[in-house]
Design a protein around this motif. Structure first.
Motif, PDB file in Angstrom:
ATOM      1  N   THR B 101       0.723  -1.486   0.060  1.00 31.21           N
ATOM      2  CA  THR B 101      -0.032   0.135  -0.030  1.00 31.21           C
ATOM      3  C   THR B 101       0.852   1.152   0.023  1.00 31.21           C
ATOM      4  OG1 THR B 101      -1.484  -1.149   1.445  1.00 31.21           O
ATOM      5  CG2 THR B 101      -1.992   1.052   1.023  1.00 31.21           C
ATOM      6  N   LEU B 102       2.053   1.298   0.946  1.00 25.49           N
ATOM      7  CA  LEU B 102       2.675   2.506   0.705  1.00 25.49           C
ATOM      8  C   LEU B 102       3.604   2.674  -0.380  1.00 25.49           C
ATOM      9  CD1 LEU B 102       4.666   2.127   4.360  1.00 25.49           C
ATOM     10  CD2 LEU B 102       2.913   3.910   3.575  1.00 25.49           C
ATOM     11  N   LEU B 103       3.750   1.514  -1.105  1.00 27.27           N
ATOM     12  CA  LEU B 103       4.293   1.811  -2.702  1.00 27.27           C
ATOM     13  C   LEU B 103       3.186   2.003  -3.677  1.00 27.27           C
ATOM     14  CD1 LEU B 103       6.815  -1.087  -2.516  1.00 27.27           C
ATOM     15  CD2 LEU B 103       7.555   1.272  -2.404  1.00 27.27           C
ATOM     16  N   ALA B 104       2.055   1.636  -3.376  1.00 31.91           N
ATOM     17  CA  ALA B 104       0.943   2.054  -4.433  1.00 31.91           C
ATOM     18  C   ALA B 104       0.467   3.472  -4.387  1.00 31.91           C
ATOM     19  CB  ALA B 104      -0.187   0.879  -4.273  1.00 31.91           C
ATOM     20  N   VAL B 105       0.417   3.890  -3.282  1.00 30.67           N
ATOM     21  CA  VAL B 105      -0.153   5.310  -2.921  1.00 30.67           C
ATOM     22  C   VAL B 105       0.645   6.447  -4.109  1.00 30.67           C
ATOM     23  CG1 VAL B 105      -0.517   7.253  -1.394  1.00 30.67           C
ATOM     24  CG2 VAL B 105      -1.592   4.838  -0.807  1.00 30.67           C
ATOM     25  N   PRO B 106       1.891   6.244  -3.676  1.00 36.22           N
ATOM     26  CA  PRO B 106       2.782   7.420  -4.718  1.00 36.22           C
ATOM     27  C   PRO B 106       2.600   7.114  -6.228  1.00 36.22           C
ATOM     28  CG  PRO B 106       4.116   6.024  -3.145  1.00 36.22           C
ATOM     29  CD  PRO B 106       3.083   5.827  -2.746  1.00 36.22           C
ATOM     30  N   LEU B 107       2.699   5.860  -6.355  1.00 35.82           N
ATOM     31  CA  LEU B 107       2.619   5.346  -7.750  1.00 35.82           C
ATOM     32  C   LEU B 107       1.025   5.749  -8.354  1.00 35.82           C
ATOM     33  CD1 LEU B 107       4.240   3.376  -9.566  1.00 35.82           C
ATOM     34  CD2 LEU B 107       2.774   1.478  -8.864  1.00 35.82           C
ATOM     35  N   ALA B 108       0.105   5.567  -7.565  1.00 35.44           N
ATOM     36  CA  ALA B 108      -1.101   5.797  -8.037  1.00 35.44           C
ATOM     37  C   ALA B 108      -1.193   7.249  -8.237  1.00 35.44           C
ATOM     38  CB  ALA B 108      -2.310   5.379  -7.165  1.00 35.44           C
ATOM     39  N   VAL B 109      -0.794   7.994  -7.400  1.00 35.33           N
ATOM     40  CA  VAL B 109      -0.326   9.609  -7.499  1.00 35.33           C
ATOM     41  C   VAL B 109      -0.021   9.992  -8.808  1.00 35.33           C
ATOM     42  CG1 VAL B 109      -0.039  11.745  -6.530  1.00 35.33           C
ATOM     43  CG2 VAL B 109      -0.928   9.934  -5.042  1.00 35.33           C
ATOM     44  N   PHE B 110       1.047   9.370  -9.063  1.00 32.60           N
ATOM     45  CA  PHE B 110       1.870   9.747 -10.283  1.00 32.60           C
ATOM     46  C   PHE B 110       1.196   9.314 -11.429  1.00 32.60           C
ATOM     47  CE2 PHE B 110       6.153  10.096 -12.439  1.00 32.60           C
ATOM     48  CZ  PHE B 110       6.458  11.274 -11.690  1.00 32.60           C
ATOM     49  N   LEU B 111       0.553   8.476 -11.581  1.00 33.35           N
ATOM     50  CA  LEU B 111       0.169   7.775 -12.650  1.00 33.35           C
ATOM     51  C   LEU B 111      -1.435   8.217 -13.040  1.00 33.35           C
ATOM     52  CD1 LEU B 111       1.415   4.109 -13.068  1.00 33.35           C
ATOM     53  CD2 LEU B 111       2.432   6.146 -14.062  1.00 33.35           C
ATOM     54  N   ALA B 112      -1.862   8.922 -12.010  1.00 32.28           N
ATOM     55  CA  ALA B 112      -3.341   9.359 -12.069  1.00 32.28           C
ATOM     56  C   ALA B 112      -3.708  10.279 -13.520  1.00 32.28           C
ATOM     57  CB  ALA B 112      -3.848  10.038 -10.687  1.00 32.28           C
ATOM     58  N   ALA B 113      -2.568  11.076 -13.813  1.00 36.21           N
ATOM     59  CA  ALA B 113      -2.630  11.901 -15.032  1.00 36.21           C
ATOM     60  C   ALA B 113      -2.883  11.081 -15.961  1.00 36.21           C
ATOM     61  CB  ALA B 113      -1.601  12.792 -15.186  1.00 36.21           C
ATOM     62  N   LYS B 114      -3.980  11.312 -16.924  1.00 34.45           N
ATOM     63  CA  LYS B 114      -4.157  10.197 -18.103  1.00 34.45           C
ATOM     64  C   LYS B 114      -3.090  10.682 -19.253  1.00 34.45           C
ATOM     65  CE  LYS B 114      -8.866   8.750 -17.707  1.00 34.45           C
ATOM     66  NZ  LYS B 114     -10.225   9.340 -17.681  1.00 34.45           N
ATOM     67  N   SER B 115      -2.365   9.647 -19.518  1.00 36.05           N
ATOM     68  CA  SER B 115      -1.246   9.985 -20.631  1.00 36.05           C
ATOM     69  C   SER B 115      -0.886   8.591 -21.097  1.00 36.05           C
ATOM     70  CB  SER B 115       0.091  10.472 -20.018  1.00 36.05           C
ATOM     71  OG  SER B 115       0.789   9.829 -19.401  1.00 36.05           O
ATOM     72  N   ARG B 116      -0.201   8.464 -22.474  1.00 36.36           N
ATOM     73  CA  ARG B 116       0.141   7.420 -22.985  1.00 36.36           C
ATOM     74  C   ARG B 116       1.408   6.635 -22.112  1.00 36.36           C
ATOM     75  NH1 ARG B 116      -0.222   5.138 -27.920  1.00 36.36           N
ATOM     76  NH2 ARG B 116      -1.618   6.615 -28.732  1.00 36.36           N
ATOM     77  N   LEU B 117       2.149   7.430 -21.646  1.00 34.24           N
ATOM     78  CA  LEU B 117       3.259   6.904 -20.803  1.00 34.24           C
ATOM     79  C   LEU B 117       2.662   6.270 -19.450  1.00 34.24           C
ATOM     80  CD1 LEU B 117       6.253   6.755 -20.859  1.00 34.24           C
ATOM     81  CD2 LEU B 117       6.278   8.629 -19.283  1.00 34.24           C
ATOM     82  N   SER B 118       1.689   6.841 -18.952  1.00 36.76           N
ATOM     83  CA  SER B 118       0.772   6.367 -17.752  1.00 36.76           C
ATOM     84  C   SER B 118       0.378   5.221 -17.985  1.00 36.76           C
ATOM     85  CB  SER B 118      -0.157   7.398 -17.115  1.00 36.76           C
ATOM     86  OG  SER B 118      -1.312   6.962 -16.422  1.00 36.76           O
ATOM     87  N   ALA B 119      -0.349   4.964 -19.418  1.00 40.21           N
ATOM     88  CA  ALA B 119      -1.288   3.691 -19.660  1.00 40.21           C
ATOM     89  C   ALA B 119      -0.106   2.501 -19.511  1.00 40.21           C
ATOM     90  CB  ALA B 119      -1.925   3.898 -20.833  1.00 40.21           C
ATOM     91  N   VAL B 120       1.177   2.827 -20.289  1.00 37.85           N
ATOM     92  CA  VAL B 120       2.250   1.656 -20.401  1.00 37.85           C
ATOM     93  C   VAL B 120       2.753   1.357 -19.050  1.00 37.85           C
ATOM     94  CG1 VAL B 120       4.629   1.349 -21.100  1.00 37.85           C
ATOM     95  CG2 VAL B 120       3.110   2.503 -22.517  1.00 37.85           C
ATOM     96  N   TYR B 121       2.934   2.526 -18.147  1.00 40.01           N
ATOM     97  CA  TYR B 121       3.186   1.910 -16.681  1.00 40.01           C
ATOM     98  C   TYR B 121       2.160   1.088 -15.931  1.00 40.01           C
ATOM     99  CZ  TYR B 121       7.721   4.606 -16.242  1.00 40.01           C
ATOM    100  OH  TYR B 121       9.009   4.920 -16.658  1.00 40.01           O
ATOM    101  N   GLN B 122       1.029   1.544 -16.225  1.00 39.92           N
ATOM    102  CA  GLN B 122      -0.048   0.889 -15.655  1.00 39.92           C
ATOM    103  C   GLN B 122      -0.237  -0.786 -16.160  1.00 39.92           C
ATOM    104  OE1 GLN B 122      -4.187   2.581 -15.815  1.00 39.92           O
ATOM    105  NE2 GLN B 122      -3.161   4.401 -15.826  1.00 39.92           N
ATOM    106  N   THR B 123       0.190  -0.905 -17.374  1.00 42.34           N
ATOM    107  CA  THR B 123       0.235  -2.419 -17.707  1.00 42.34           C
ATOM    108  C   THR B 123       1.385  -3.005 -17.053  1.00 42.34           C
ATOM    109  OG1 THR B 123      -0.634  -1.362 -19.878  1.00 42.34           O
ATOM    110  CG2 THR B 123       0.350  -3.713 -20.011  1.00 42.34           C
ATOM    111  N   ILE B 124       2.449  -2.439 -17.063  1.00 39.19           N
ATOM    112  CA  ILE B 124       3.694  -3.108 -16.575  1.00 39.19           C
ATOM    113  C   ILE B 124       3.458  -3.585 -15.063  1.00 39.19           C
ATOM    114  CG2 ILE B 124       5.989  -3.013 -15.927  1.00 39.19           C
ATOM    115  CD1 ILE B 124       6.314  -1.276 -18.639  1.00 39.19           C
TER     116      ILE B 124
END
Lengths: 280, 313
Positions: B101-124
Motif C-alpha cells: 500500500t505504501l508503494l501503491a499510493v505514490p505510484l497511483a498519484v503519479f500515474l493518475a494523470a491520463k497519458s500514454r506513458l501512464s497507460a504503459v506503466y499501468q500495464t507493466i
C-alpha cells in the motif's frame, strides 16, 4: 501532471521518473528472466556470472517438457476446466443477476443477502466439508470434482444484478411484454444482449481464476492424467529439481495464455478491477 | 439517477406482484433453482458444515464421529503449530499489506494523470497480478536460488555474501513477503488510481489557487478523500494475505532442498491437519478461526465506514 517550474522541481521530476522506471524493471524482471531461461541450453542455465539473454537459443526445453511429462495433456486439462468454469459462471450470473435485478418475488432479499454474505468467506475455510461431499459423490479424481467449486461466483451475480437493475430500463421489458413476449424471450433476447459487456468482464475473471486454481486440484486430483498446468508444474518440480530450463519452459506455457489475454483485453481487465474495487 | 431507476423498477414489480401474478413468481424460481442448488451445494452447505464439523471428532478411518463440543478449539489454543502458523501469517499479512500500500499510493498519484506513458506503466505494474501463482513461484524460486540465483549475483556485485533466501528459516518468510508485494502492488495501484481520478478536479484546483503546494494538495485534499478506498484496499489485501498458501507450498515445500517447517502458514496448517493427518474436525476448527479473522477485518471496515458517514452527516 503539472510541468515543473523550478530547478528543484525538475530534479524531483526526473528522480520520480527514474524510480518509476526502476520499479517497472523490478515488475517485469521475474517474467523476463523466466522467459529467457526457458530458451537456454542446460550449460547456460547455471552459468556464473548469469547472463540475461541466451547465447545460444534453443527449443530443447519446450521439446523436453512434452516428452518427459504430458504437458500437452496438462494444458488441455487447464483449458477445458477453465472454459467450463467460464461458461457456467456466465450463465449462472446472468440468470440470477436478471432475476434479482428485475423481478420481485418472496424471498428475494434473503436469498440475495445470503449469496452476498457468503462471498467474503475464503474458499480455504470451507474446502474440507466440500471435499467430504465429493467423497460421498465418488467424484475424487474426476474432472467434474475439480471444476465444481469454480462453477459459481457470488461476485458475478452481484455485478450482473447491479448492471441489469441500473443500466437496463424496466420500460424496455414492459414494452416487450406488451408485445406478447414471454419472460424466457425477454431474458434471452433483451436482457442477455444488453449485458454482454458485464458478462465478458465476469467471464474473463472466471477464466483467469480457474486457470490459476491450485489448492483444490491439489486435493482432488491424484492421477497425473487429470492434472492442470499448475499441478503438473508442481509435480514436475519434485522430479526435476535442478532442471530450471525445463521448469521455466513449463512456467512459460502456463503464464503465456494469461499474458495474451491481458495484452489483448488490457483496458477491459483494468476497468473491471477498478469496478470490483469500487462496487464490491 | 440510478436511485430513480431502481425505484421505478420496484414500483413496477410491486404492481405485478399485487396482481397476484404467480406465473411470474414461478418463472423466477425456475430460473433461480439451478443457481441456488449450486450455491447451496458448493458454498452455503460447506460453510455451515465446517462449523458443525469443528465441534466433532472427525477422521476418515473411524466410522464414529462423536460430538466433542469446544474440544477442538481448546486443543488448537494449546497447539504450537497453530500459533506458529498464525504468527507467520500475521507477519506476512502485516508486511505485505503495509509495503504494497505504501508503494501503491505514490505510484497511483503519479500515474493518475491520463497519458500514454501512464497507460504503459499501468500495464507493466499490473502484469504480476494477472500471472498465475504457481509458475511465478517457480520463477521466484529460481531467482532466490542460493548458488545460481540472479538475486544473489546482484548482491555479490555490491559485496554482499550469498543469502539462503528460501532455506534459512529466519529469511524465508521475508523472501515470500517480497514476492507477495510484487504480486499485489499493481492491484492496489489500480484501485487507488481510480479513487484519485474520481476526486473532482475542482477540489484540487481550488486548493492550488489558494496556494497549496503539491504535498499540501496531496495531504489535505487527495488523501482525506481517498480514505474510503484506502480502507477497502487495506481490508481486501489483508484478507487475501491471510489466505496465503500456493507460493508457500511451491517455494518452501516439496523439493529436496526445502526445509519443510520454515514457513508454516495458516492454510498450510489446515491443509496438513486435514489431508496428511486426516483430522477433519480439528482442521475445520482451524478453518473457522480463519473465517473469524477475515470476518473481523470486514467488520472493522464496515465500522469505520459507518462512523465516517455519521460524522459527515
Amino acid at each position: 501532471m503539472v510541468e515543473p517550474r523550478t530547478p528543484l522541481a525538475w530534479a524531483l521530476h526526473i528522480l520520480a521518473h527514474g524510480v518509476l522506471l526502476l520499479g517497472a524493471i523490478f515488475m517485469v524482471l521475474p517474467i523476463v528472466w523466466m522467459a529467457f531461461t526457458s530458451f537456454k541450453p542446460p550449460t547456460e542455465v547455471s552459468l556464473w556470472p548469469p547472463r540475461i539473454l541466451p547465447m545460444e537459443w534453443t527449443l530443447d526445453n519446450f521439446r523436453g517438457i512434452f516428452e518427459d511429462a504430458p504437458f500437452g495433456r496438462f494444458f488441455l486439462n487447464s483449458l477445458g476446466l477453465s472454459l467450463t468454469a467460464t461458461v457456467s459462471v456466465c450463465i449462472t450470473s446472468l440468470a440470477a443477476g436478471a432475476i434479482f435485478g428485475k423481478y420481485k418475488f418472496p424471498g428475494r432479499t434473503v436469498l440475495f443477502m445470503a449469496i452476498l454474505a457468503t462471498a467474503i468467506v475464503p474458499f480455504e475455510s470451507y474446502m474440507i466439508p466440500l471435499y467430504l461431499q465429493l467423497i460421498s459423490l465418488g467424484w475424487i479424481n474426476t474432472y467434474q470434482g475439480m471444476v465444481l467449486p469454480t462453477l459459481f461466483m457470488s461476485f458475478g451475480i452481484f455485478l450482473l444484478r447491479q448492471h441489469i437493475s441500473s443500466a437496463i430500463p424496466t420500460e424496455l421489458l414492459e414494452a416487450a411484454r406488451v408485445d406478447g413476449a414471454s419472460e424466457w424471450w425477454i431474458l434471452g433476447r433483451v436482457i442477455a444482449p444488453l449485458s454482454v459487456a458485464a458478462l465478458s468482464a465476469i467471464g474473463i475473471f472466471a477464466f483467469i481464476q480457474a486457470w490459476a486454481a491450485f489448492i483444490w486440484p491439489l486435493m482432488v486430483a491424484n492421477e497425473q492424467e487429470l492434472f492442470n498446468m499448475e499441478l503438473g508444474l508442481t509435480a514436475f518440480q519434485f522430479r526435476f529439481t535442478a532442471d530450471y530450463g525445463k521448469l521455466m519452459a513449463g512456467s512459460v506455457l502456463s503464464v503465456l495464455p494469461m499474458l495474451m489475454i491481458f495484452l489483448i483485453l488490457r483496458r477491459q481487465i483494468i476497468e473491471s478491477v477498478a469496478l470490483t474495487g469500487l462496487k464490491g | 439517477m440510478v436511485g430513480r431507476l431502481v425505484d421505478a423498477s420496484n414500483v413496477w414489480a410491486r404492481d405485478t406482484f399485487s396482481r397476484g401474478n404467480w406465473r411470474l413468481i414461478l418463472f423466477c424460481y425456475i430460473v433461480l433453482a439451478p443457481v441456488l442448488a449450486l450455491f447451496g451445494y458448493v458454498r452455503m452447505g460447506p460453510i455451515v458444515s465446517s462449523l458443525v464439523l469443528s465441534f466433532h471428532k472427525w477422521d476418515l478411518i473411524n466410522p464414529i464421529k462423536p460430538f466433542i463440543g469446544w474440544s477442538n478449539y481448546a486443543e488448537l489454543l494449546e497447539d504450537d503449530n497453530f500459533w506458529l502458523s498464525l504468527k507467520n501469517t500475521a507477519i506476512y499479512a502485516l508486511l505485505t499489506v503495509t509495503l504494497s500500500t505504501l508503494l501503491a499510493v505514490p505510484l497511483a498519484v503519479f500515474l493518475a494523470a491520463k497519458s500514454r506513458l501512464s497507460a504503459v506503466y499501468q500495464t507493466i505494474y499490473f502484469l504480476p497480478v494477472i500471472t498465475p501463482m504457481v509458475p511465478m513461484s517457480i520463477a521466484w524460486k529460481w531467482i532466490y536460488d542460493y548458488n545460481h540465483g540472479i538475486l544473489n549475483y546482484v548482491l555479490s556485485l555490491i559485496g554482499i555474501p550469498a543469502v539462503a533466501w528460501l532455506t534459512d528459516p529466519g529469511i524465508a518468510l521475508y523472501a515470500l513477503i517480497i514476492m507477495g508485494v510484487w504480486k499485489v502492488i499493481g492491484y492496489n495501484m489500480i484501485l487507488l488510481l481510480v479513487g484519485i481520478r474520481n476526486i473532482p478536479s475542482t477540489y484540487v484546483e481550488a486548493a492550488a489557487i489558494d496556494g497549496a503546494g503539491g504535498w499540501q494538495r496531496f495531504r489535505y485534499v487527495t488523501l482525506p478523500l481517498l480514505k474510503p478506498i484506502l480502507l477497502y484496499v487495506l481490508v481486501t489485501s489483508s484478507i487475501n494475505a491471510f489466505n496465503v498458501f500456493t507460493q508457500v507450498y511451491v517455494m518452501t515445500l516439496g523439493s529436496q532442498s526445502a526445509p519443510g517447517q520454515a514457513v508454516r502458514v495458516l492454510v498450510f496448517d489446515i491443509y496438513q491437519n486435514a489431508f496428511q493427518y486426516f483430522r477433519f474436525g480439528y482442521a475445520s476448527a482451524e478453518a473457522v478461526m480463519l473465517t473469524m479473522i477475515v470476518l473481523g477485518f470486514t467488520l472493522i471496515q464496515f465500522r469505520i465506514a459507518r462512523n465516517k458517514e455519521g460524522q459527515d452527516g
